[in-house]
Motif scaffolding. Structure first.
Motif, PDB file in Angstrom:
ATOM      1  N   ARG A   1      -7.075   3.247  -4.014  1.00 40.39           N
ATOM      2  CA  ARG A   1      -5.839   4.007  -4.306  1.00 40.39           C
ATOM      3  C   ARG A   1      -6.053   4.891  -5.537  1.00 40.39           C
TER       4      ARG A   1
ATOM      5  N   PHE B   1     -12.235   3.063   4.286  1.00 39.36           N
ATOM      6  CA  PHE B   1     -11.138   2.876   3.333  1.00 39.36           C
ATOM      7  C   PHE B   1     -11.436   3.582   2.022  1.00 39.36           C
TER       8      PHE B   1
ATOM      9  N   SER C   1      -4.280  -5.418   0.136  1.00 37.16           N
ATOM     10  CA  SER C   1      -4.901  -5.120  -1.152  1.00 37.16           C
ATOM     11  C   SER C   1      -4.011  -4.205  -1.996  1.00 37.16           C
ATOM     12  N   LYS C   2      -4.041  -4.435  -3.306  1.00 40.01           N
ATOM     13  CA  LYS C   2      -3.279  -3.556  -4.203  1.00 40.01           C
ATOM     14  C   LYS C   2      -4.120  -2.373  -4.660  1.00 40.01           C
TER      15      LYS C   2
ATOM     16  N   HIS D   1      -4.913   3.816  10.757  1.00 38.32           N
ATOM     17  CA  HIS D   1      -3.868   2.831  11.025  1.00 38.32           C
ATOM     18  C   HIS D   1      -3.658   2.646  12.509  1.00 38.32           C
TER      19      HIS D   1
ATOM     20  N   LEU E   1      -7.614  -5.305   3.592  1.00 42.26           N
ATOM     21  CA  LEU E   1      -7.224  -3.950   3.177  1.00 42.26           C
ATOM     22  C   LEU E   1      -5.708  -3.788   3.196  1.00 42.26           C
ATOM     23  N   ASP E   2      -5.061  -4.382   4.208  1.00 44.49           N
ATOM     24  CA  ASP E   2      -3.616  -4.190   4.343  1.00 44.49           C
ATOM     25  C   ASP E   2      -2.823  -4.908   3.264  1.00 44.49           C
TER      26      ASP E   2
ATOM     27  N   THR F   1      -8.135   3.901   5.813  1.00 44.60           N
ATOM     28  CA  THR F   1      -7.789   5.303   6.111  1.00 44.60           C
ATOM     29  C   THR F   1      -7.226   5.462   7.522  1.00 44.60           C
TER      30      THR F   1
ATOM     31  N   GLN G   1      -7.110   0.910   0.301  1.00 44.21           N
ATOM     32  CA  GLN G   1      -6.287   1.149   1.495  1.00 44.21           C
ATOM     33  C   GLN G   1      -7.150   1.685   2.637  1.00 44.21           C
TER      34      GLN G   1
END
Ligand SMILES: *Cc1c(COP(=O)(O)O)cnc(C)c1O
Length: 363
Positions: free
Chosen positions: A298, A295, A276-277, A284, A273-274, A282, A280
């Motif tokens: 985007r 997640f 990935s383009k 942190h 996830l960190d 949810t 994201q």
């Protein structure tokens, strides 16, 4: 046995060997000519099951001697009212970390004053509040160790001078816990312990003895303790299947071993996830749950496409909770690392497809 990659949040995946043993016990338990569904809960054979399950809980969680183990019904949700019914004198304190904490608070308000010591509501419950004070006259502080819907988890439990109660429904047996920090732990079985129908209570005897005088029998912890969870008919099959699952956990090395695997599974997914383009996480930092990873895409427009893409590849149960949206991937004990590897590789493939097929869409 044909199995899907079951990332469902609950009722959850169970090991195939546990399902096989449970299935055969439904037909002919221990070759004694009766189904586990038909045996008397007062039979010697079933008493041995309750004792064994209790011992497994004690051994796996290193429960100190002055604690009682109870198997109740009504799910974790019944605990939301049973706790204040027994223990709330004037006021109780709650940490508001999400949907289930809110439900617990709502019920407690029926019995007295509620002090919400801190809340992460203003940020959609995407973190665990770290600093707060608890009123010394509170009957207890209530925490939710793992927030199943929002994907946050408490890793540092507070040192407080009032009794500490914790809803561990969705992370019990997933990691090493120091039980002696808590006065009462409860968990609905169907997240990480067995099938639905049973609620586990681990409670300090002296705390149970401090309960109010007049409590209806079916809500009185002391009655269930003194009758060894046999005040009325217990959920026989749920307890039996939980016993099989805890035996499995014990055989593979216990909570210490499964914790290592759970860390690895969560890391694999959060790492993806960190970088990935298109997706994201949810949550942190240190509040990230190892059991439920939440997640979003985007670009929300690609979310349904992703669900379609994975649906025919055997991935089940990752749609986010109906009020939250996005995705939620549950990584309970029985979910193999291989399932996470399959999911991560599908996420990578989907990312390539999105980028190639339409390099102009905003991602
Ligand atoms: C699922 C869940 C509950 C509710 O459990 P039931 O057994 O369905 O009542 C409560 N708390 C947490 C943290 C949960 O994940």
């Amino acid at each position: 046995m044909i199995k899907k990659h079951n990332f469902g949040a609950g009722p959850c995946i169970l090991p195939a060997s546990v399902l096989e043993k449970a299935a055969s016990a439904v037909i002919n338990w221990n070759q004694n000519g009766l189904s586990i569904l038909e045996v008397s809960h007062r039979s010697e054979e079933f008493e041995a099951v309750i004792q064994k399950t209790e011992q497994l809980v004690k051994d796996l969680m290193k429960v100190p001697d002055d604690y009682a183990i109870l198997f109740l019904q009504g799910g974790a949700s019944t605990q939301f009212s049973m706790l204040p019914l027994n223990f709330l004198a004037q006021k109780a304190s709650y940490l508001d970390t999400g949907f289930f904490a809110q439900k617990a608070i709502k019920e407690a308000r029926l019995f007295g004053a509620v002090e919400v010591v801190a809340s992460s509501r203003e940020k959609n419950y995407t973190y665990i509040p770290q600093t707060y004070e608890v009123c010394l006259s509170s009957s207890y502080l209530h925490l939710t160790s793992n927030n199943t819907i929002e994907g946050t988890e408490i890793f540092d439990f507070p040192q407080v001078s009032v009794p500490l109660i914790c809803d561990m429904s969705s992370d019990i047996f997933s990691r090493v816990i120091d039980v002696s920090q808590f006065d009462l732990i409860y968990a609905g079985a169907q997240k990480n312990m067995g099938p639905a129908g049973m609620t586990l209570i681990i409670a300090k005897n002296s705390f149970l003895d401090s309960a109010k005088e007049l409590v209806p029998s079916m809500s009185d912890y002391r009655i269930f303790r003194d009758s060894k969870s046999m005040f009325n008919t217990p959920p026989v099959f749920s307890i039996y299947a939980a016993m099989l699952n805890l035996e499995w956990l014990s055989e593979i090395g216990g909570v210490e071993e499964i914790e290592k695997l759970n860390i690895e599974k969560a890391r694999l997914l959060y790492d993806e996830l960190d970088q990935s383009k298109i997706f994201q996480a949810t949550v942190h930092g240190t509040s990230r749950s190892r059991m439920n990873v939440t997640f979003t895409a985007r670009n929300p427009e690609i979310e349904s496409g992703f669900l379609k893409f994975i649906a025919d590849k055997g991935i089940i149960g990752i749609r986010g909770y109906r009020t939250v949206g996005g995705f939620r991937v549950s990584l309970y004990n029985a979910l193999p690392l291989a399932s996470v590897q399959v999911l991560v590789s599908l996420m990578k493939q989907f990312e390539q497809m999105v980028i190639q097929e339409n390099s102009s869409i905003i991602i």
